[in-house]
Design an enzyme around this catalytic site. Structure first.
Site, PDB file in Angstrom:
ATOM      1  N   SER A 113      14.645  25.405  18.639  1.00 61.95           N
ATOM      2  CA  SER A 113      15.688  25.612  17.640  1.00 61.95           C
ATOM      3  C   SER A 113      16.817  24.597  17.750  1.00 61.95           C
ATOM      4  O   SER A 113      16.589  23.404  17.643  1.00 61.95           O
ATOM      5  CB  SER A 113      16.201  27.046  17.756  1.00 61.95           C
ATOM      6  N   HIS A 114      18.019  25.099  18.011  1.00 64.62           N
ATOM      7  CA  HIS A 114      19.209  24.242  18.010  1.00 64.62           C
ATOM      8  C   HIS A 114      19.426  23.544  19.355  1.00 64.62           C
ATOM      9  O   HIS A 114      20.374  22.783  19.499  1.00 64.62           O
ATOM     10  CB  HIS A 114      20.417  25.115  17.688  1.00 64.62           C
ATOM     11  N   ASP A 278      19.646  23.366  11.379  1.00 61.16           N
ATOM     12  CA  ASP A 278      19.392  23.133  12.806  1.00 61.16           C
ATOM     13  C   ASP A 278      18.032  22.486  13.050  1.00 61.16           C
ATOM     14  O   ASP A 278      17.351  22.057  12.111  1.00 61.16           O
ATOM     15  CB  ASP A 278      19.492  24.458  13.574  1.00 61.16           C
ATOM     16  N   ASP A 280      14.970  23.504  13.777  1.00 57.40           N
ATOM     17  CA  ASP A 280      13.753  23.989  13.111  1.00 57.40           C
ATOM     18  C   ASP A 280      14.006  24.524  11.701  1.00 57.40           C
ATOM     19  O   ASP A 280      13.110  25.118  11.089  1.00 57.40           O
ATOM     20  CB  ASP A 280      13.048  25.044  13.967  1.00 57.40           C
ATOM     21  N   ASP A 282      15.973  26.928  10.411  1.00 59.04           N
ATOM     22  CA  ASP A 282      16.250  28.314  10.020  1.00 59.04           C
ATOM     23  C   ASP A 282      17.740  28.637   9.976  1.00 59.04           C
ATOM     24  O   ASP A 282      18.145  29.619   9.371  1.00 59.04           O
ATOM     25  CB  ASP A 282      15.474  29.321  10.888  1.00 59.04           C
ATOM     26  N   ARG A 283      18.561  27.791  10.598  1.00 61.08           N
ATOM     27  CA  ARG A 283      20.011  28.068  10.553  1.00 61.08           C
ATOM     28  C   ARG A 283      20.691  27.232   9.475  1.00 61.08           C
ATOM     29  O   ARG A 283      20.168  26.187   9.064  1.00 61.08           O
ATOM     30  CB  ARG A 283      20.658  27.691  11.884  1.00 61.08           C
ATOM     31  N   GLU A 365      25.667  36.240  12.776  1.00 60.33           N
ATOM     32  CA  GLU A 365      26.817  35.367  13.015  1.00 60.33           C
ATOM     33  C   GLU A 365      26.385  33.989  13.515  1.00 60.33           C
ATOM     34  O   GLU A 365      27.129  33.027  13.406  1.00 60.33           O
ATOM     35  CB  GLU A 365      27.793  36.004  14.002  1.00 60.33           C
ATOM     36  N   LYS A 377      14.870  33.624   9.282  1.00 56.96           N
ATOM     37  CA  LYS A 377      16.054  33.159   8.582  1.00 56.96           C
ATOM     38  C   LYS A 377      15.726  31.791   7.982  1.00 56.96           C
ATOM     39  O   LYS A 377      14.778  31.145   8.414  1.00 56.96           O
ATOM     40  CB  LYS A 377      17.253  33.100   9.520  1.00 56.96           C
ATOM     41  N   ARG A 497      28.649  35.027  25.583  1.00 67.11           N
ATOM     42  CA  ARG A 497      29.163  35.001  24.213  1.00 67.11           C
ATOM     43  C   ARG A 497      30.177  36.129  24.050  1.00 67.11           C
ATOM     44  O   ARG A 497      29.882  37.285  24.380  1.00 67.11           O
ATOM     45  CB  ARG A 497      28.027  35.193  23.205  1.00 67.11           C
TER      46      ARG A 497
HETATM   47  C1  G16 Z   1      17.754  32.836  17.812  1.00 71.49           C
HETATM   48  C2  G16 Z   1      17.483  34.165  17.187  1.00 71.49           C
HETATM   49  C3  G16 Z   1      18.709  34.687  16.526  1.00 71.49           C
HETATM   50  C4  G16 Z   1      19.867  34.730  17.498  1.00 71.49           C
HETATM   51  C5  G16 Z   1      20.074  33.372  18.097  1.00 71.49           C
HETATM   52  C6  G16 Z   1      21.092  33.366  19.208  1.00 71.49           C
HETATM   53  O1  G16 Z   1      17.992  31.899  16.816  1.00 71.49           O
HETATM   54  O2  G16 Z   1      16.451  34.117  16.251  1.00 71.49           O
HETATM   55  O3  G16 Z   1      18.431  35.951  16.046  1.00 71.49           O
HETATM   56  O4  G16 Z   1      21.019  35.158  16.858  1.00 71.49           O
HETATM   57  O5  G16 Z   1      18.868  32.913  18.666  1.00 71.49           O
HETATM   58  O6  G16 Z   1      20.635  34.158  20.238  1.00 71.49           O
HETATM   59  P1  G16 Z   1      21.402  34.244  21.599  1.00 71.49           P
HETATM   60  O7  G16 Z   1      22.778  34.729  21.271  1.00 71.49           O
HETATM   61  O8  G16 Z   1      20.603  35.213  22.423  1.00 71.49           O
HETATM   62  O9  G16 Z   1      21.452  32.856  22.189  1.00 71.49           O
HETATM   63  P2  G16 Z   1      17.313  30.478  16.867  1.00 71.49           P
HETATM   64  O10 G16 Z   1      17.847  29.766  15.665  1.00 71.49           O
HETATM   65  O11 G16 Z   1      17.751  29.887  18.173  1.00 71.49           O
HETATM   66  O12 G16 Z   1      15.852  30.749  16.840  1.00 71.49           O
END
Ligand code: G16
Length: 544
Positions: A113-114, A278, A280, A282-283, A365, A377, A497
């Site tokens: 992801s990010h 981001d 991949d 989705d964000r 968020e 997402k 967080r």
């Molecule tokens: C993933 C999850 C999201 C989550 C985010 C942050 O996103 O799919 O639902 O809100 O991680 O998670 P954490 O607070 O546990 O780091 P992504 O975009 O990283 O796949």
């Protein structure tokens, strides 16, 4: 067909986190590390032989090598067909779309992801089920259980597959179909939004926008949809070629990491609309000229205006948000007379609500918004949703947001991240908070009085499964909240967080900076949790 069975030794650390298994690239490159996890996925599934699997990733370092390994393992394990994105590229939302459209039994998404990429960056593997969404906990737990005892894996002994030419080829008995990464996804977007109206806006000469793909997966999608199909000016899409190391950047669309875009949108003569996605895809982050939309507000605005958009013209069945997401969407749901669901962090928790028709829009968020069109997402979907609303209402981003606050009040919101914290210290902080929960109710901190405090627990209304210890909440009598939890997506140390939220009904007080509005709550959070003392940091590493 030459199928090899390779003896292996289990790794103890293959527990999927919030969103799949994420580790640094050198960990995934250890002999058998990726293979063990992939075999554990196949071993945990039933009845997939001869069926279709979707495979792709965000193009980060190790994507192509991993795809070749997974293709050979899929062939050896009896998969019938793999639809793989051209060049190994498929965004997470596009993967979800393709799984659903072609009734695949599931999909494998290669992404962290990010998180940054490159030889020393992160890599990840996520398994998605037949509804197109991330595997629920019962599936990821089964994969983890298998990974702890696995002693062999199966792989086809064969040459690599050409991932760059569209079309079908055979790998043993399995068909490999290299598909266009964008087509199916673009078609779905055209079915939801008024493309002609958006095109009028983008070609009117009165509306400029800037889309930052952050050298990650959305580049090809954004070029095809915004520039080619919707007529946005050439150059609208920045950083639009996916690079294995994301150009050395951190492909996380927030005010800190998407700084190039932020400089443009808060600089001289800024465009009317800005968006970033981001790694991949989705964000999303939405900006107006000199204006930032929080993801929580974005969900609320999309929900309030959904009927203006063709795909949602019949209204919403319900709205869902993750627990730490602000309660702005709850106010919209109340006005619309629909249910609002509060789930733990992790898109996987929305799957059952969407499948059961209980929710139409979902949001988090953490810069995630989406709907029942897929089960992930979806960053570019959110951008199109915003553009469609702006095109109908002929308003600016700031104008639309201020009108929304006037109607519903403003939920001031911010998240403070403390990254790279020593894991023991972070765990101590959370344990101390859990121990303090019974003593907090009724306690006064300056102007605030604690109304409730708990460690969030969720019972899925569809299958009754229970997820405990999902974040410590402290709620105050005026509706303000402080939430603490540890991230489940990091790969080094722990990330604390801290989520802060307050509510302001008075329009005259809607102009504060969020940090200013939340100042007292920030101080209370430190007093209760000893954040500075235990993290050893005097300020957060990232504020969003
Ligand atoms: C993933 C999850 C999201 C989550 C985010 C942050 O996103 O799919 O639902 O809100 O991680 O998670 P954490 O607070 O546990 O780091 P992504 O975009 O990283 O796949």
């Amino acid at each position: 067909m030459n199928i090899k069975t390779v003896a292996t030794t289990a790794f103890p650390d293959q527990k999927p986190g919030t969103s799949g298994l994420r580790k640094q690239v050198p960990v995934f490159q250890k002999p058998n590390y990726l293979e063990n996890f992939i075999q554990s996925i196949f071993d945990s599934l039933e009845d997939y032989q001869g069926k279709t699997l979707v495979l792709g990733g965000d193009g980060r370092y190790y994507n192509r090598q991993a795809i070749q390994i997974i293709l050979k393992m899929a062939a050896a394990n009896g998969v019938g067909r793999v639809k793989v994105g051209q060049g190994g590229i498929l965004s997470t939302p596009a993967t979800s779309c393709v799984i659903r459209k072609y009734n695949a039994f599931g999909g494998i998404v290669l992404s962290a992801s990010h998180n940054p990429g490159g030889p020393e960056g992160d890599f990840g593997v996520k398994y998605n089920i037949g509804n197109g969404g991330p595997a629920p906990e019962k599936v990821t737990e089964a994969i983890f259980a298998r990974s702890k005892v696995i002693d062999s894996y199966k792989i086809l002994d064969s040459l690599d597959v050409d991932l760059d030419s569209l079309g079908e080829s055979k790998l043993g008995d399995m068909v490999v179909e290299v598909i266009d990464s964008v087509n199916d996804y673009q078609e779905l977007m055209e079915s939801l939004f008024d493309f002609e109206l958006i095109k009028q806006l983008l070609t009117s000469g009165k509306f400029r926008m800037c889309v930052d793909s952050m050298h990650a997966v959305t580049g090809p999608y954004a070029h095809a949809i915004f520039e080619k199909r919707l007529g946005a000016a050439a150059g609208t899409v920045k950083n639009g070629t996916p690079l294995a190391d994301f150009g050395g950047g951190h492909p996380d669309p927030n005010l800190v990491y998407a700084h190039d875009l932020v400089e443009v949108m808060f600089g001289d003569n800024p465009p009317d609309f800005g968006a970033a996605s981001d790694g991949d895809g989705d964000r999303n982050m939405i900006l107006g000229s000199n204006f930032f939309v929080t993801p929580s507000d974005s969900l609320a605005v999309l929900a309030a205006n959904a009927k203006l958009v063709p795909g949602y013209k019949d209204g919403l069945a319900g709205i869902a948000r993750s627990m730490p997401t602000s309660q702005a969407a709850d106010r919209v749901a109340a006005k619309l007379g629909v249910d609002c669901y509060e789930t733990p962090t992790g898109w996987k928790f929305f799957g059952n609500l969407l499948d059961a028709g209980k929710a139409t829009l979902c949001g988090e968020e953490s810069f995630g918004t989406g709907s029942n069109h897929i089960r992930e997402k979806d960053g570019l979907w959110a951008v199109l949703f915003w553009l469609n609303i702006l095109a109908v209402k002929q308003q600016t981003v700031e104008g639309l947001m201020r009108e929304h606050w006037q109607t519903y009040g403003r939920n001031y919101y911010s998240r403070h991240d403390y990254e790279g914290v020593d894991s023991d210290r972070a765990n101590t902080l959370i344990t101390n908070l859990r121990n303090a929960i019974p003593t907090l109710k009724g306690k006064k901190f300056g102007n605030y009085e604690v109304e409730y405090s708990d460690d969030f627990s969720y019972t899925d209304p569809v299958d009754g499964s229970v997820s405990k210890q999902q974040g410590v909440r402290i709620g105050f009598t005026d509706g303000s909240r402080i939430v603490f939890r540890l991230s489940g997506t990091g790969t080094q140390g722990a990330t604390l967080r801290l989520y802060l939220e307050s509510y302001e009904a008075d329009t005259a007080k809607h102009n504060l900076d969020a940090q200013e509005a939340l100042e007292e709550l920030i101080a209370i959070a430190d007093e209760v949790a000893k954040v500075k003392e235990l993290t050893g940091m005097d300020k957060p590493t990232v504020i969003t």
